[in-house]
Every structure is written in C-alpha cells, then in structure tokens.
Design an enzyme around this catalytic site. Sequence first.
Site, PDB file in Angstrom:
ATOM      1  N   ASP A 280      -0.211   5.199   0.860  1.00  0.00           N
ATOM      2  CA  ASP A 280      -0.512   6.182   1.898  1.00  0.00           C
ATOM      3  C   ASP A 280      -0.660   5.519   3.264  1.00  0.00           C
ATOM      4  O   ASP A 280      -1.489   4.618   3.432  1.00  0.00           O
ATOM      5  CB  ASP A 280      -1.803   6.932   1.561  1.00  0.00           C
ATOM      6  CG  ASP A 280      -1.688   7.717   0.274  1.00  0.00           C
ATOM      7  OD1 ASP A 280      -1.111   8.808   0.299  1.00  0.00           O
ATOM      8  OD2 ASP A 280      -2.161   7.218  -0.770  1.00  0.00           O
TER       9      ASP A 280
ATOM     10  N   ASP B 203      -1.569  -0.891   5.997  1.00  0.00           N
ATOM     11  CA  ASP B 203      -1.729  -0.243   7.303  1.00  0.00           C
ATOM     12  C   ASP B 203      -3.159  -0.252   7.812  1.00  0.00           C
ATOM     13  O   ASP B 203      -3.442   0.338   8.852  1.00  0.00           O
ATOM     14  CB  ASP B 203      -1.244   1.217   7.229  1.00  0.00           C
ATOM     15  CG  ASP B 203      -2.183   2.097   6.412  1.00  0.00           C
ATOM     16  OD1 ASP B 203      -2.462   1.738   5.239  1.00  0.00           O
ATOM     17  OD2 ASP B 203      -2.637   3.120   6.934  1.00  0.00           O
TER      18      ASP B 203
ATOM     19  N   ASP C 114       0.869  -1.169   0.000  1.00  0.00           N
ATOM     20  CA  ASP C 114       0.000   0.000   0.000  1.00  0.00           C
ATOM     21  C   ASP C 114       0.911   1.226   0.000  1.00  0.00           C
ATOM     22  O   ASP C 114       2.112   1.117   0.276  1.00  0.00           O
ATOM     23  CB  ASP C 114      -0.892  -0.040   1.245  1.00  0.00           C
ATOM     24  CG  ASP C 114      -1.718   1.210   1.403  1.00  0.00           C
ATOM     25  OD1 ASP C 114      -2.415   1.594   0.447  1.00  0.00           O
ATOM     26  OD2 ASP C 114      -1.669   1.816   2.499  1.00  0.00           O
TER      27      ASP C 114
END
Length: 229
Positions: A17, A177, A15
Amino acid sequence: MTVSGIRPPKAILFDLDGTLIDSAPDITAAVNELLAIYGLPPLSLPQVTAMIGRGVRVLIDEAFAASGMALDGAALDKAERVMAPIYLRHLTGRTRLMPGASEAIAELHAEGIAMAVVTNKPERAAREVLSHFGLVERMGAVVGGDAVSRKKPAPDGLFMALERLGHRAIDTVMVGDSGTDVTAARAAGMPVVLVRGGYTRVPLEELGADLVCDSLHDLPHALNALNLA
C-alpha cells in the site's frame, strides 16, 4: 545493466500500500462502511490515508478515535471482526497501480532479481490485489501482516520473506514509502529505498533511507546504482 564497481541487489522486498498500489480510496470506502454501522460520520480520503500502513487494527483504532469514539480492547476486537469481510469487499474497485509499478517489476523480473511483497495488509487481501493486477506470479513470496506475530516496523515479515526467497539480508533491498519500512529494513539489516507518492506523513528525505526515487519508473536504474558491497 550493472554500473561498474557496483553490486546490485539479488532480491527486493516491496511494501504494498502506497508503494506498488494506491489503495487509499478503497480503504477509505471500507473504513466509512464500518463507521456507518456504528452510526458515525464518514472520514475524508486524506484523513484515512494518514492512517494507512500499520495494519488494519491500528487503522480501525485511529478511525474511531478520529470519529470521537475511542475503543477499548474488547470493542476494538469486535470492530476488527466486523471490518474483516468489509475490507475484503474493497480491494480492487478503486485501487490502482502506482505509476511505473508494472514496468519496474517486469524489468526487474527480466533481470533475474527475486521479489517478494511484505505488507501489513492481511495476506489473503494482498494476494487478491496482486493477482488482480497480474503481479502475484512475479513474487517469490507474499507475507501479510497476519502471517507474523509482529507487523512492520518489526522485521519479522522481512525475515520470513528472506527465508522463503532463499536470500540474505545483505543481498536484499527493501522498497517502501514510509518510516515504517525504513525501521523494518534497518532492523533486518538491509538497505532501503523509498518511493514518492505514498502515504507517509513525514518528508521522505527525513526518514533516513539509502535512496529516494521520484517514482517506480526510476527504481531499476536506482537499484543498479546502489552499492551493496
């Protein structure tokens, strides 16, 4: 080094961001510039941070809702068009790499592990950010949210990245995240590692990941201990 009896991944999908970069300050600046055009007051960094991760359209929708102006479909379409150039002006001014990102990617690259980024961020924006930080050349693929018909938590972007890398889900790990990354990885049939410090609104331990790392500094060692057999 490989732990005896353990098979580390051949490929990793990251991922962007909240995982490789802390882009919340730039995204907040872009959101507030958009809101100002509509005569709305700015949102705080924590408010916008909680909205990150499901694509620009969802971000805009939630930002306007938080400002007391709900948008219907046509109005949301227009706001998204207005946001597009604003978003591209706020990519690297305040964005920073997450701790350990550069070191982890360099180490994994040296080990011969294929890597890609799968993000809900527009692909042009993702590539610009990765290029700014000198990471794009390490990636065998960059798949943005506008490259697929369904963004994460759907697995479409993950499947596209696997096709471009030439690897199977069984040999690949998703690193993210948030619960969005967990859901996408499970739908794609691959294990998932979560890294602290991102933008999730739910404690990482409650999201059902295979491993949780305190930072990207710990990622290479953690991946070597992940049993894909």
